[in-house]
Write a protein that holds these residues in place. Sequence first.
Motif, PDB file in Angstrom:
ATOM      1  N   ASP A   4       0.728  -1.236  -0.136  1.00 49.25           N
ATOM      2  CA  ASP A   4      -0.037  -0.251   0.031  1.00 49.25           C
ATOM      3  C   ASP A   4       0.870   1.299  -0.020  1.00 49.25           C
ATOM      4  O   ASP A   4       0.555   2.194   0.465  1.00 49.25           O
ATOM      5  CB  ASP A   4      -1.039   0.067   1.126  1.00 49.25           C
ATOM      6  CG  ASP A   4      -0.245  -0.328   2.440  1.00 49.25           C
ATOM      7  OD1 ASP A   4       0.975  -0.216   2.375  1.00 49.25           O
ATOM      8  OD2 ASP A   4      -0.814   0.064   3.596  1.00 49.25           O
ATOM      9  N   GLY A   5       1.956   1.286  -0.727  1.00 49.83           N
ATOM     10  CA  GLY A   5       2.780   2.383  -0.715  1.00 49.83           C
ATOM     11  C   GLY A   5       4.039   2.449  -0.045  1.00 49.83           C
ATOM     12  O   GLY A   5       4.869   3.246  -0.080  1.00 49.83           O
ATOM     13  N   GLY A   6       4.397   1.584   0.668  1.00 52.13           N
ATOM     14  CA  GLY A   6       5.535   1.110   1.464  1.00 52.13           C
ATOM     15  C   GLY A   6       5.488   1.552   2.999  1.00 52.13           C
ATOM     16  O   GLY A   6       4.582   2.112   3.725  1.00 52.13           O
ATOM     17  N   PHE A   7       6.435   1.202   3.829  1.00 49.50           N
ATOM     18  CA  PHE A   7       6.636   1.358   5.284  1.00 49.50           C
ATOM     19  C   PHE A   7       7.779   1.548   5.445  1.00 49.50           C
ATOM     20  O   PHE A   7       8.856   0.980   5.027  1.00 49.50           O
ATOM     21  CB  PHE A   7       5.756   0.183   5.809  1.00 49.50           C
ATOM     22  CG  PHE A   7       5.888   0.106   7.445  1.00 49.50           C
ATOM     23  CD1 PHE A   7       5.034   1.038   8.000  1.00 49.50           C
ATOM     24  CD2 PHE A   7       6.638  -0.515   8.290  1.00 49.50           C
ATOM     25  CE1 PHE A   7       4.850   1.142   9.583  1.00 49.50           C
ATOM     26  CE2 PHE A   7       6.715  -0.512   9.603  1.00 49.50           C
ATOM     27  CZ  PHE A   7       5.974   0.378  10.209  1.00 49.50           C
ATOM     28  N   GLU A   8       7.948   2.506   6.402  1.00 47.93           N
ATOM     29  CA  GLU A   8       9.445   2.942   7.015  1.00 47.93           C
ATOM     30  C   GLU A   8       9.473   2.827   8.361  1.00 47.93           C
ATOM     31  O   GLU A   8       8.672   3.276   9.312  1.00 47.93           O
ATOM     32  CB  GLU A   8       9.967   4.208   6.461  1.00 47.93           C
ATOM     33  CG  GLU A   8       9.859   4.357   5.224  1.00 47.93           C
ATOM     34  CD  GLU A   8      10.757   5.642   4.719  1.00 47.93           C
ATOM     35  OE1 GLU A   8      11.717   6.053   5.307  1.00 47.93           O
ATOM     36  OE2 GLU A   8      10.561   6.173   3.389  1.00 47.93           O
ATOM     37  N   LEU A   9      10.497   2.212   9.146  1.00 48.07           N
ATOM     38  CA  LEU A   9      10.857   2.302  10.373  1.00 48.07           C
ATOM     39  C   LEU A   9      12.204   3.326  10.500  1.00 48.07           C
ATOM     40  O   LEU A   9      13.354   2.858  10.196  1.00 48.07           O
ATOM     41  CB  LEU A   9      11.132   0.961  11.101  1.00 48.07           C
ATOM     42  CG  LEU A   9      10.036   0.092  11.441  1.00 48.07           C
ATOM     43  CD1 LEU A   9      10.543  -1.293  12.010  1.00 48.07           C
ATOM     44  CD2 LEU A   9       9.096   0.831  12.530  1.00 48.07           C
ATOM     45  N   ASP A  10      12.145   4.311  11.257  1.00 44.95           N
ATOM     46  CA  ASP A  10      13.169   5.224  11.494  1.00 44.95           C
ATOM     47  C   ASP A  10      14.265   4.645  12.148  1.00 44.95           C
ATOM     48  O   ASP A  10      14.067   3.806  13.012  1.00 44.95           O
ATOM     49  CB  ASP A  10      12.601   6.537  12.099  1.00 44.95           C
ATOM     50  CG  ASP A  10      11.614   7.548  11.309  1.00 44.95           C
ATOM     51  OD1 ASP A  10      11.693   7.382  10.054  1.00 44.95           O
ATOM     52  OD2 ASP A  10      10.722   8.030  11.925  1.00 44.95           O
ATOM     53  N   PRO A  11      15.457   5.353  12.102  1.00 47.16           N
ATOM     54  CA  PRO A  11      16.624   4.853  13.081  1.00 47.16           C
ATOM     55  C   PRO A  11      16.390   4.471  14.515  1.00 47.16           C
ATOM     56  O   PRO A  11      15.634   5.412  15.060  1.00 47.16           O
ATOM     57  CB  PRO A  11      17.598   5.959  12.604  1.00 47.16           C
ATOM     58  CG  PRO A  11      17.326   6.440  11.330  1.00 47.16           C
ATOM     59  CD  PRO A  11      15.791   6.525  11.487  1.00 47.16           C
ATOM     60  N   HIS A  12      16.717   3.354  14.577  1.00 48.88           N
ATOM     61  CA  HIS A  12      16.591   2.954  16.329  1.00 48.88           C
ATOM     62  C   HIS A  12      17.434   1.722  16.584  1.00 48.88           C
ATOM     63  O   HIS A  12      18.012   1.222  15.615  1.00 48.88           O
ATOM     64  CB  HIS A  12      14.952   2.261  16.425  1.00 48.88           C
ATOM     65  CG  HIS A  12      14.656   1.211  15.344  1.00 48.88           C
ATOM     66  ND1 HIS A  12      14.393   1.269  14.059  1.00 48.88           N
ATOM     67  CD2 HIS A  12      14.471  -0.096  15.817  1.00 48.88           C
ATOM     68  CE1 HIS A  12      14.202   0.066  13.471  1.00 48.88           C
ATOM     69  NE2 HIS A  12      14.013  -0.827  14.552  1.00 48.88           N
ATOM     70  N   ARG A  13      17.277   1.323  17.875  1.00 53.19           N
ATOM     71  CA  ARG A  13      18.286   0.358  18.191  1.00 53.19           C
ATOM     72  C   ARG A  13      17.588  -0.689  19.168  1.00 53.19           C
ATOM     73  O   ARG A  13      16.713  -0.155  19.832  1.00 53.19           O
ATOM     74  CB  ARG A  13      19.518   0.673  18.601  1.00 53.19           C
ATOM     75  CG  ARG A  13      19.455   1.671  19.753  1.00 53.19           C
ATOM     76  CD  ARG A  13      20.846   1.931  20.287  1.00 53.19           C
ATOM     77  NE  ARG A  13      21.947   2.362  19.426  1.00 53.19           N
ATOM     78  CZ  ARG A  13      22.425   3.409  19.364  1.00 53.19           C
ATOM     79  NH1 ARG A  13      21.896   4.464  19.652  1.00 53.19           N
ATOM     80  NH2 ARG A  13      23.300   3.652  18.075  1.00 53.19           N
ATOM     81  N   HIS A  14      18.086  -1.848  19.289  1.00 50.63           N
ATOM     82  CA  HIS A  14      17.600  -2.738  20.576  1.00 50.63           C
ATOM     83  C   HIS A  14      18.639  -3.605  20.927  1.00 50.63           C
ATOM     84  O   HIS A  14      19.796  -3.546  20.409  1.00 50.63           O
ATOM     85  CB  HIS A  14      16.836  -4.033  19.547  1.00 50.63           C
ATOM     86  CG  HIS A  14      15.608  -3.537  18.699  1.00 50.63           C
ATOM     87  ND1 HIS A  14      14.310  -3.353  19.029  1.00 50.63           N
ATOM     88  CD2 HIS A  14      15.657  -3.468  17.554  1.00 50.63           C
ATOM     89  CE1 HIS A  14      13.753  -3.023  18.353  1.00 50.63           C
ATOM     90  NE2 HIS A  14      14.389  -2.954  17.074  1.00 50.63           N
ATOM     91  N   ARG A  15      18.650  -3.718  22.173  1.00 50.53           N
ATOM     92  CA  ARG A  15      19.649  -4.349  22.827  1.00 50.53           C
ATOM     93  C   ARG A  15      19.560  -5.780  22.529  1.00 50.53           C
ATOM     94  O   ARG A  15      20.785  -6.224  22.531  1.00 50.53           O
ATOM     95  CB  ARG A  15      19.026  -4.560  24.466  1.00 50.53           C
ATOM     96  CG  ARG A  15      20.277  -5.318  25.519  1.00 50.53           C
ATOM     97  CD  ARG A  15      19.779  -5.189  26.943  1.00 50.53           C
ATOM     98  NE  ARG A  15      18.490  -6.215  27.132  1.00 50.53           N
ATOM     99  CZ  ARG A  15      18.440  -7.382  27.208  1.00 50.53           C
ATOM    100  NH1 ARG A  15      19.573  -8.131  27.044  1.00 50.53           N
ATOM    101  NH2 ARG A  15      17.305  -8.000  27.310  1.00 50.53           N
ATOM    102  N   LYS A  16      18.757  -6.373  22.113  1.00 54.11           N
ATOM    103  CA  LYS A  16      18.831  -7.875  21.506  1.00 54.11           C
ATOM    104  C   LYS A  16      19.166  -7.560  19.898  1.00 54.11           C
ATOM    105  O   LYS A  16      18.786  -6.672  19.335  1.00 54.11           O
ATOM    106  CB  LYS A  16      17.466  -8.573  21.728  1.00 54.11           C
ATOM    107  CG  LYS A  16      17.028  -8.843  22.989  1.00 54.11           C
ATOM    108  CD  LYS A  16      15.763  -9.498  23.168  1.00 54.11           C
ATOM    109  CE  LYS A  16      15.638  -9.755  24.509  1.00 54.11           C
ATOM    110  NZ  LYS A  16      14.267 -10.790  24.745  1.00 54.11           N
ATOM    111  N   GLY A  17      20.008  -8.932  19.521  1.00 57.53           N
ATOM    112  CA  GLY A  17      20.155  -8.916  18.178  1.00 57.53           C
ATOM    113  C   GLY A  17      19.015  -9.329  17.310  1.00 57.53           C
ATOM    114  O   GLY A  17      17.878  -9.684  17.936  1.00 57.53           O
ATOM    115  N   GLN A  18      18.571  -8.445  15.905  1.00 56.74           N
ATOM    116  CA  GLN A  18      17.414  -8.834  15.225  1.00 56.74           C
ATOM    117  C   GLN A  18      17.611  -9.664  14.123  1.00 56.74           C
ATOM    118  O   GLN A  18      18.433  -9.141  13.278  1.00 56.74           O
ATOM    119  CB  GLN A  18      16.632  -7.497  15.209  1.00 56.74           C
ATOM    120  CG  GLN A  18      15.543  -7.544  14.282  1.00 56.74           C
ATOM    121  CD  GLN A  18      14.694  -6.161  13.910  1.00 56.74           C
ATOM    122  OE1 GLN A  18      15.249  -5.217  14.535  1.00 56.74           O
ATOM    123  NE2 GLN A  18      13.811  -6.151  13.412  1.00 56.74           N
TER     124      GLN A  18
END
Length: 267
Positions: free
Chosen positions: A32-46
């Motif tokens: 439906d046009g795309g989706f973005e997640l802005d720069p972020h970080r997690h303690r766990k590996g992904q």
Amino acid sequence: MPILSTANVADWIEPDDVPRPIVAFGAAMPDDGGFELDPHRHRKGQMLLVQRGAISCEVAGGLWIVPPRSAIWVPGGALHSFRISGGLEGYCAFVDPALTEALPTSCCAVAVTPLLRELLARAAHLPYFYEEGGANSRLVSVILDELAAARVEDLHLPMPGDPRLRRIMDAMIATPSDRSSLAIWAKRAGLSERTMLRLVRRETGMSFGQWRRQLGVVLAVKWLAGGASIQRVSADLGYESVPSFVTMFRKALGTSPARYMAERHAG
């Protein structure tokens, strides 16, 4: 565990807050046009495994394109962003740092075996706070073994930290059909050819020509995974003929674009 989608993203539970060695879930995003997640970080590996569609992931120093039957691994603590240009189906897993000693220490794209895919599908059906021990612990152990053994794929485009070079390379990504020479790109950046060559080598570890070819490879994989035709991809990358594009693709990935995508969608 429910499937994460744009419709229920508000129900997201931060995986770092779940005291389990692996937290997994399915992911489904409509076209439906795309989706973005802005720069972020997690303690766990992904790890994000793609079954349909493609994602791009940017981490300091590089851009990765992930087509079907591949996954992206992002170590814990790494600042990263995701972009989905169309529909996506896949699985995501977060791994506690205490269990990542045998896993890659830097971001990478890896090939996904059928076993790893089925293991993640099984883990994604567990509740967030699943009971530890027994079968669940054995499942986690096998997932970690499969991820550690996964073959790294060359779907990485190094990105520079130098702001002058980054502006030029961002422009090349935005207009990949522009086949201007190194001299012209250097002039646009206000640099001499010699300085441009030195910066490209220092910042990316590649020559200018190698970097531009790799740009063509990662964009081609992304567009083909999104359903674009080989003819369209060839034109959008500025190739004068389809055979020229196919030759470049085959040299880079060892097979033709048609066979590459057929293998990605098989099964």
